[in-house]
Design a protein around this motif. Structure first.
Motif, mmCIF file in Angstrom:
data_model
loop_
_atom_site.group_PDB
_atom_site.id
_atom_site.type_symbol
_atom_site.label_atom_id
_atom_site.label_comp_id
_atom_site.label_asym_id
_atom_site.label_seq_id
_atom_site.Cartn_x
_atom_site.Cartn_y
_atom_site.Cartn_z
ATOM 1 N N ARG A 88 0.740 -1.126 0.010
ATOM 2 C CA ARG A 88 -0.341 0.032 0.077
ATOM 3 C C ARG A 88 0.891 1.276 0.130
ATOM 4 N NH1 ARG A 88 -5.230 -0.739 4.056
ATOM 5 N NH2 ARG A 88 -5.485 -3.192 3.746
ATOM 6 N N SER A 126 -3.784 3.947 8.962
ATOM 7 C CA SER A 126 -4.878 3.108 8.687
ATOM 8 C C SER A 126 -4.576 1.571 9.089
ATOM 9 C CB SER A 126 -5.324 3.451 7.265
ATOM 10 O OG SER A 126 -4.449 2.765 6.458
ATOM 11 N N LYS A 178 -8.644 6.609 -0.898
ATOM 12 C CA LYS A 178 -9.739 5.686 -0.770
ATOM 13 C C LYS A 178 -10.369 5.359 -2.103
ATOM 14 C CE LYS A 178 -13.741 4.868 2.281
ATOM 15 N NZ LYS A 178 -14.559 5.097 3.352
ATOM 16 N N ASN A 181 -8.285 2.712 -3.603
ATOM 17 C CA ASN A 181 -8.242 1.278 -2.612
ATOM 18 C C ASN A 181 -6.974 1.060 -2.131
ATOM 19 O OD1 ASN A 181 -10.854 0.368 -3.542
ATOM 20 N ND2 ASN A 181 -9.813 -0.318 -5.197
ATOM 21 N N ASP A 184 -9.090 1.802 3.513
ATOM 22 C CA ASP A 184 -10.605 1.595 3.497
ATOM 23 C C ASP A 184 -11.225 2.174 4.651
ATOM 24 O OD1 ASP A 184 -9.643 -0.102 4.997
ATOM 25 O OD2 ASP A 184 -9.804 -2.234 3.804
ATOM 26 N N ASP A 185 -10.425 2.954 5.537
ATOM 27 C CA ASP A 185 -10.978 3.366 6.596
ATOM 28 C C ASP A 185 -12.237 4.465 6.430
ATOM 29 O OD1 ASP A 185 -8.779 2.024 7.776
ATOM 30 O OD2 ASP A 185 -8.633 3.356 9.426
ATOM 31 N N ASN A 186 -12.933 4.913 7.292
ATOM 32 C CA ASN A 186 -13.650 6.071 7.329
ATOM 33 C C ASN A 186 -12.756 7.192 7.519
ATOM 34 O OD1 ASN A 186 -14.757 8.425 9.070
ATOM 35 N ND2 ASN A 186 -16.811 7.157 8.618
#
Length: 310
Positions: A88, A126, A178, A181, A184-186
């Motif tokens: 990531r 995250s 986000k 991808n 994927d957190d708020n």
């Protein structure tokens, strides 16, 4: 000669470096940081299981800001492993400002280049394990307590709120990641955690202890028990060398040559491999976001005591 055996020379270097505060400016884009005294400069050096040199007001506390990126990277790697973290977030330095979005837009895949820029740090945060903001923050604070031996370390709620309320650029980075991808957190939950992480308060002595643990293979300062796995401590030092001083990292590597990480509060943490940990606080910043006097002081220390790893 041990760095701690020449206190007189170090005091002189601190006074000389302090004159550079006049050329810097306290960070004002985070309102709560504007109150810092621009003339302040303090230093703590940790070696051989003790704080052996201090100068200035080393009891003064300040927020970690971007220095926290090193600690959260360690925790995320311990939680998730290298494969997931670096799927990531990349491993490459960048000459762009720490809060730039341009590389996310122009690189494929659209993942941050490294964990020391804001986009990368948000992605790393995250990945910390926990079912809530409080649990994740609690795990991070416990980790810092263990490293420093100081269980009184907390975050400054005023600074955290100030950062959260002015975090629109970081919001943009989060929403972009986000969409692609990377996270994927708020987004609001992640920003709340990230701003509290950056607002964790330490002193120069705390910072020197953290630097010492990273310098010395991740081992606890007294017991020598591993707190950070050896391979992760090496990853941290590598990122500190290549990316730790924002887009001044290349020049810093040549002039100083010590793994280090700065923050816009004016803190600098340095880790001399198999040697010493250094904590500096000087809130007057240069145009790259690094402590003006702190950079000069580290350069003087490196030259005097031959600390460069190169």
């Amino acid at each position: 000669m041990s760095i701690c055996q020449d206190k007189e020379a170090i005091d002189v270097m601190v006074e000389e470096a302090k004159s550079y505060t006049q050329y810097g400016k306290v960070a004002d884009y985070i309102p709560a940081l504007k109150v810092a005294d621009p003339d302040m400069l303090s230093l703590a050096i940790y070696e051989n299981d003790e704080t052996c040199v201090t100068a200035g007001n080393t009891e003064e506390t300040f927020t970690l800001q971007s220095i926290s990126k090193v600690i959260t990277l360690a925790l995320a790697l311990m939680d998730r492993g290298e494969e997931e973290v670096f799927s990531r977030v990349g491993m490459e330095p960048t000459g762009d400002p720490f809060n730039s979005i341009i590389k996310l837009e122009t690189h494929s895949p659209s993942k941050p280049l490294n964990p020391m820029i804001n986009a990368g740090a948000l992605a790393v945060t995250s990945m910390i394990y926990g079912s809530s903001i409080d649990e994740k923050l609690g795990r991070l604070l416990t980790f810092i307590h263990e490293i420093t031996g100081n269980s009184s370390i907390r975050y400054d709620d005023t600074v955290a709120r100030s950062e959260y309320e002015t975090a629109n650029l970081n919001r943009s980075l989060c929403y972009y990641m986000k969409q692609h991808n990377v996270i994927d957190d708020n987004v609001e939950h992640l920003l709340e955690l990230y701003t509290k992480q950056c607002a964790i308060e330490v002193s120069c002595k705390d910072l020197a202890k953290i630097g010492y643990v990273i310098a010395n293979e991740g081992k606890h300062v007294q017991s020598q028990r591993p707190i950070i796995p050896l391979h992760i401590a090496r990853i941290l030092k590598t990122f500190m060398v290549t990316c730790g001083m924002y887009n001044a990292s290349g020049e810093f590597a040549i002039r100083v040559g010590i793994p280090a990480k700065s923050g816009v509060s004016g803190g600098i943490m340095a880790s001399v491999p198999y040697g010493v940990g250094i904590g500096i606080y000087g809130p007057a910043l240069d145009d790259k976001g690094n402590s003006m006097a702190g950079m000069k002081l580290l350069e003087s220390l490196s030259q005097r005591f031959d600390l460069s790893i190169f």
